[in-house]
Design an enzyme around this catalytic site. Structure first.
Site, PDB file in Angstrom:
ATOM      1  N   ASP A  27     139.709  77.259  69.117  1.00 31.77           N
ATOM      2  CA  ASP A  27     138.988  76.703  70.337  1.00 31.77           C
ATOM      3  C   ASP A  27     137.084  77.661  70.458  1.00 31.77           C
ATOM      4  O   ASP A  27     137.397  78.729  70.191  1.00 31.77           O
ATOM      5  CB  ASP A  27     139.038  76.979  71.641  1.00 31.77           C
ATOM      6  CG  ASP A  27     140.801  76.493  71.999  1.00 31.77           C
ATOM      7  OD1 ASP A  27     140.605  75.836  70.860  1.00 31.77           O
ATOM      8  OD2 ASP A  27     140.823  76.735  73.016  1.00 31.77           O
ATOM      9  N   TRP A  51     147.917  79.765  62.595  1.00 31.77           N
ATOM     10  CA  TRP A  51     147.010  80.306  64.334  1.00 31.77           C
ATOM     11  C   TRP A  51     148.698  81.204  63.995  1.00 31.77           C
ATOM     12  O   TRP A  51     149.505  81.457  63.218  1.00 31.77           O
ATOM     13  CB  TRP A  51     148.205  79.366  64.931  1.00 31.77           C
ATOM     14  CG  TRP A  51     147.324  79.685  66.703  1.00 31.77           C
ATOM     15  CD1 TRP A  51     146.088  79.454  67.313  1.00 31.77           C
ATOM     16  CD2 TRP A  51     148.199  80.312  67.518  1.00 31.77           C
ATOM     17  NE1 TRP A  51     146.323  80.251  68.427  1.00 31.77           N
ATOM     18  CE2 TRP A  51     147.191  80.673  68.628  1.00 31.77           C
ATOM     19  CE3 TRP A  51     149.505  80.938  67.303  1.00 31.77           C
ATOM     20  CZ2 TRP A  51     147.566  81.405  70.104  1.00 31.77           C
ATOM     21  CZ3 TRP A  51     150.041  81.964  68.385  1.00 31.77           C
ATOM     22  CH2 TRP A  51     148.909  81.835  69.279  1.00 31.77           C
ATOM     23  N   PHE A  86     142.355  85.463  73.772  1.00 32.34           N
ATOM     24  CA  PHE A  86     142.780  83.940  73.862  1.00 32.34           C
ATOM     25  C   PHE A  86     140.644  83.237  74.635  1.00 32.34           C
ATOM     26  O   PHE A  86     140.716  84.177  74.600  1.00 32.34           O
ATOM     27  CB  PHE A  86     143.760  83.493  75.372  1.00 32.34           C
ATOM     28  CG  PHE A  86     144.850  83.354  74.277  1.00 32.34           C
ATOM     29  CD1 PHE A  86     145.731  83.747  72.748  1.00 32.34           C
ATOM     30  CD2 PHE A  86     145.785  82.131  74.805  1.00 32.34           C
ATOM     31  CE1 PHE A  86     146.656  83.182  72.063  1.00 32.34           C
ATOM     32  CE2 PHE A  86     147.373  82.259  73.935  1.00 32.34           C
ATOM     33  CZ  PHE A  86     147.597  82.822  73.249  1.00 32.34           C
ATOM     34  N   GLU A 208     144.072  72.501  79.968  1.00 29.65           N
ATOM     35  CA  GLU A 208     143.689  74.046  79.364  1.00 29.65           C
ATOM     36  C   GLU A 208     142.085  73.566  79.715  1.00 29.65           C
ATOM     37  O   GLU A 208     141.360  73.140  79.433  1.00 29.65           O
ATOM     38  CB  GLU A 208     144.180  73.471  77.434  1.00 29.65           C
ATOM     39  CG  GLU A 208     145.649  73.837  77.677  1.00 29.65           C
ATOM     40  CD  GLU A 208     145.834  74.375  76.251  1.00 29.65           C
ATOM     41  OE1 GLU A 208     146.605  75.198  75.607  1.00 29.65           O
ATOM     42  OE2 GLU A 208     145.613  73.598  75.657  1.00 29.65           O
TER      43      GLU A 208
END
Ligand code: FRU
Length: 461
Positions: A27, A51, A86, A208
């Site tokens: 993102d 990731w 995050f 999200e």
């Protein structure tokens, strides 16, 4: 000491899209304008092409076109964010740049789905070095009626107060967006749920990366729901990104809105974040990939990239999305310009890893654009009868537009990415593709066709 991963092959590297020097990214985060630069951060794992514990990678630009990579802005190195920094956002207050982000925490049982999340703050006065707030977390835990899915804060200011919207899941298992309010970015008061999924499979089990902003007198909730099931030509990706248009009442924390609409019709678009440019434009970045897709570039030591920065516009309650106007600065040479009636298969471009193809087609017939290399191809077809574009890249994706005999296509090619903007952003397809050579681009049409092809800067990053 852990070693940062290094690039071992540049065959798929992008020339003008933000990506990491090596390693995994997802993102876009913290998109903002601060002290003369646009800043974009991104979810980043510097130690492998997969990731992993999330850091915030960082790049800045004066013109939204030429990007400079900066040192990692946030690493998961405090108790408040020990298993990952995050997604989150940025806001400027009293000349200080603040990052607001989610701290990720696993329980010690080795189960990756067994986690909890909190919200944290970091700040900078030079836009490069960030200090974590000493009293983190700023929000220690999710509200009572929430599950452990509690992340991706987007913060904005309205009439001297700060608001935060978060992606969340209610205890009923339904995706939703919740808000908080603050006077100082440090103490936050929970306001409640402003929108929630109208059905698990129709609007998702977890929302999200919510973003909330005003555009053309309306309020827009842009978000990335997980769990929407495919329905005909819609919702064909693993997860979607789309929006609700409505009106928000700050005094009651209520958002009256219409239905969910997908923002981009391609295979590779997720987790958007917007910012307000100094000149009032609403700009957006997306992640130019999708969870669980193949990422052939992993073999080369990297994975993932951001889209071109794009401008959003609202027309008749529909979001239009087109490349920022600054993208013309990417043009380094004009390869061809012509205006003629085409009747047979015509080669528009070849041997260019970075190119822009602008087409204006006047036709009442179907047409086809093919991007090819040996036995590989990505194909876009248009059916006049249904006003529907079909994009084939492996499997198919679709976008329907309003009836129109003149079609405007703006196509950006960058080694392993393709962004196709139709009629100034009425429909968009964002795609990754993996060829051995630069694509040949073929048009098959019976149409009056105005064509402009430009070589683009392969070293803007
Ligand atoms: C969206 C997302 C966010 C989360 C981040 C983790 O793609 O799952 O919800 O904060 O990625 O990297």
């Amino acid at each position: 000491m852990k070693q940062m991963i290094k690039l071992n092959n540049d065959r798929y590297r992008l020339g003008y899209h933000v990506s990491a020097l090596a390693g995994w990214i997802n993102d876009p985060n913290g998109f903002c304008y601060y002290k003369g630069y646009y800043h974009i951060f991104y979810q980043y794992h510097p130690y492998s092409a997969d990731w992993g514990p999330m850091h915030w990678g960082h790049a800045r630009s004066k013109d939204l076109v030429h990007w400079e990579s900066l040192p990692i802005a946030l690493a998961p190195d405090t108790k408040a964010d020990e298993d990952g920094c995050f997604s989150g956002s940025a806001i400027v207050k009293d000349d200080v740049l603040y990052l607001i982000y989610t701290g990720h925490h696993y329980y010690d049982d080795g189960d990756p789905d067994h986690f909890w999340q909190n919200q944290n703050l970091a700040y900078s006065t030079d836009g490069i070095n960030f200090t974590k707030y000493e009293n983190n977390p700023i929000i220690a835990s999710a509200p009572e009626d929430n599950t452990h899915h509690f992340r991706d804060p987007k913060v904005w200011e309205k009439d001297g107060k700060y608001y935060m919207i978060l992606g969340s899941q209610g205890k009923d298992g339904v995706g939703r967006a919740i808000t908080y309010r603050s006077d100082d970015l440090k103490d936050w008061q929970y306001l409640g749920v402003i929108a929630k999924a109208n059905g698990l499979t129709t609007e998702g089990f977890m929302w999200e990366c919510p973003d909330f902003f005003e555009l053309a007198g309306k309020d827009i909730l842009l978000l990335s729901p997980q769990g929407i099931e495919a329905q005909g030509q819609k919702y064909l990706n693993l997860f979607q990104t789309g929006y609700f248009v409505g009106n928000f009442d700050y005094s009651t924390n209520t958002f009256e809105h219409g239905g969910f609409t997908e923002l981009d019709h391609g295979h590779d678009f997720y987790a958007t974040q917007t910012t307000l440019a100094p000149d009032g434009r609403r700009l957006v970045f997306g992640w130019m990939d999708m969870w669980e897709s193949e990422f052939p570039e992993k073999a080369d030591g990297w994975a993932g990239a951001l889209t071109l920065p794009r401008e959003l516009e609202l027309k008749d309650d529909q979001l239009y999305m087109r490349p920022v106007k600054e993208a013309v600065q990417l043009r380094t040479a004009e390869i061809s310009v012509w205006n003629k009636q085409v009747t047979e298969k015509t080669l528009l471009c070849e041997n260019e890893h970075q190119a822009e193809i602008d087409l204006i087609l006047t036709t009442d017939q179907a047409f086809e654009l093919a991007f090819t290399d040996q036995d590989k191809q990505v194909k876009l077809t248009f059916d006049q009868a249904t006003h529907t574009f079909t994009l084939l890249n492996g499997d198919a994706r679709y976008a329907s537009i309003k009836p129109n005999s003149e079609l405007k296509l703006q196509i950006f090619i960058d080694t392993s990415s393709l962004e196709i903007f139709i009629n100034d952003g009425e429909a968009v397809f964002t795609e990754r593709f993996y060829f051995d050579n630069a694509p040949q681009v073929w048009l098959t049409a019976k149409a009056q066709c105005l064509t402009q092809v430009y070589r683009l800067d392969g070293q803007a990053i």
